[in-house]
Design a protein around this motif. Sequence first.
Motif: not given
Ligand SMILES: [Mg+2]
Length: 249
Positions: A158-159, A46
């Motif tokens: 991000d995910e 991240s």
């Molecule tokens: Mg992360």
Amino acid sequence: MSDFVLESLGKVFDGPAPVTALQGVDLRVRAGEFVCLLGASGCGKSTLLDILAGLERPSSGTALFDGRPIEGTDPRRGLVFQDPALMPWRTIADNVAFGPELRGHGRRERRARAFESLARVGLAGFEDAYPHQLSGGMRQRAGIARALANEPEVLLMDEPFGAVDHLTRVALQEDLLRLWERERRTIVFVTHDVGEAVFLADRVVLLSPRPGRIHRIFEVTVGRPRERGQKALIEIEAEIYRALHDIER
Ligand SMILES: [Mg+2]
Ligand SMILES: Nc1ncnc2c1ncn2[C@@H]1O[C@H](COP(=O)(O)OP(=O)(O)OP(=O)(O)O)[C@@H](O)[C@H]1O
């Protein structure tokens, strides 16, 4: 073109116990490429994505986009997070139109962009629904539509499918690939799911933790469309799992 070039990139979070989140990261992401950042929790995925987005500044080294240092966010780089964080008091279309609204587009133009973006993620017909009226997967699609409404050159994710059930995740992956194949925007996609990374990416960048570094880059030279469970993909997955075990040792 809209390449990312990272050279000797480092990031230290200061504080009573400073954390070196990234160290010595060299990476180039070419325009139109689909890159997955993979690694264990806390390895700096991240942080790396936030630097590409302009949400965080590097502590050392350089991060360039389109040949210029990344300084702050830019509508050319669209962001999608695990939690779409839609505004509950706004309709889906008005949520998606938020970026164009901030940039001063008139109401008619905003609506048109929002409707078009929603159609691109399969949400035509839900423009006037409110977030609570959608499923988790649909809300995630709305989050992607919101990023698309600014016509970004790049999607930084991000995910994005981390919080939906497995079958929804599979469907969202396939939708994202179709979108990418149609529009060929650069995508940098963070995941800790090996299968997801290999299914989606042209290249999988495996990070190792403390400090976060690039452990290895895997080229997924398997043609598209890919089929889940196909032998060539499984072989690359196995190779990545072996590398993950090496990291743990
Ligand atoms: Mg992360
Ligand atoms: N704002 C911050 N302040 C201090 N430390 C931070 C900050 N953000 C991240 N870190 C630290 O940097 C390291 C990398 O964090 P990061 O969130 O990038 O990991 P990640 O790979 O995304 O993990 P996850 O898979 O759990 O999301 C961690 O040790 C984390 O504690």
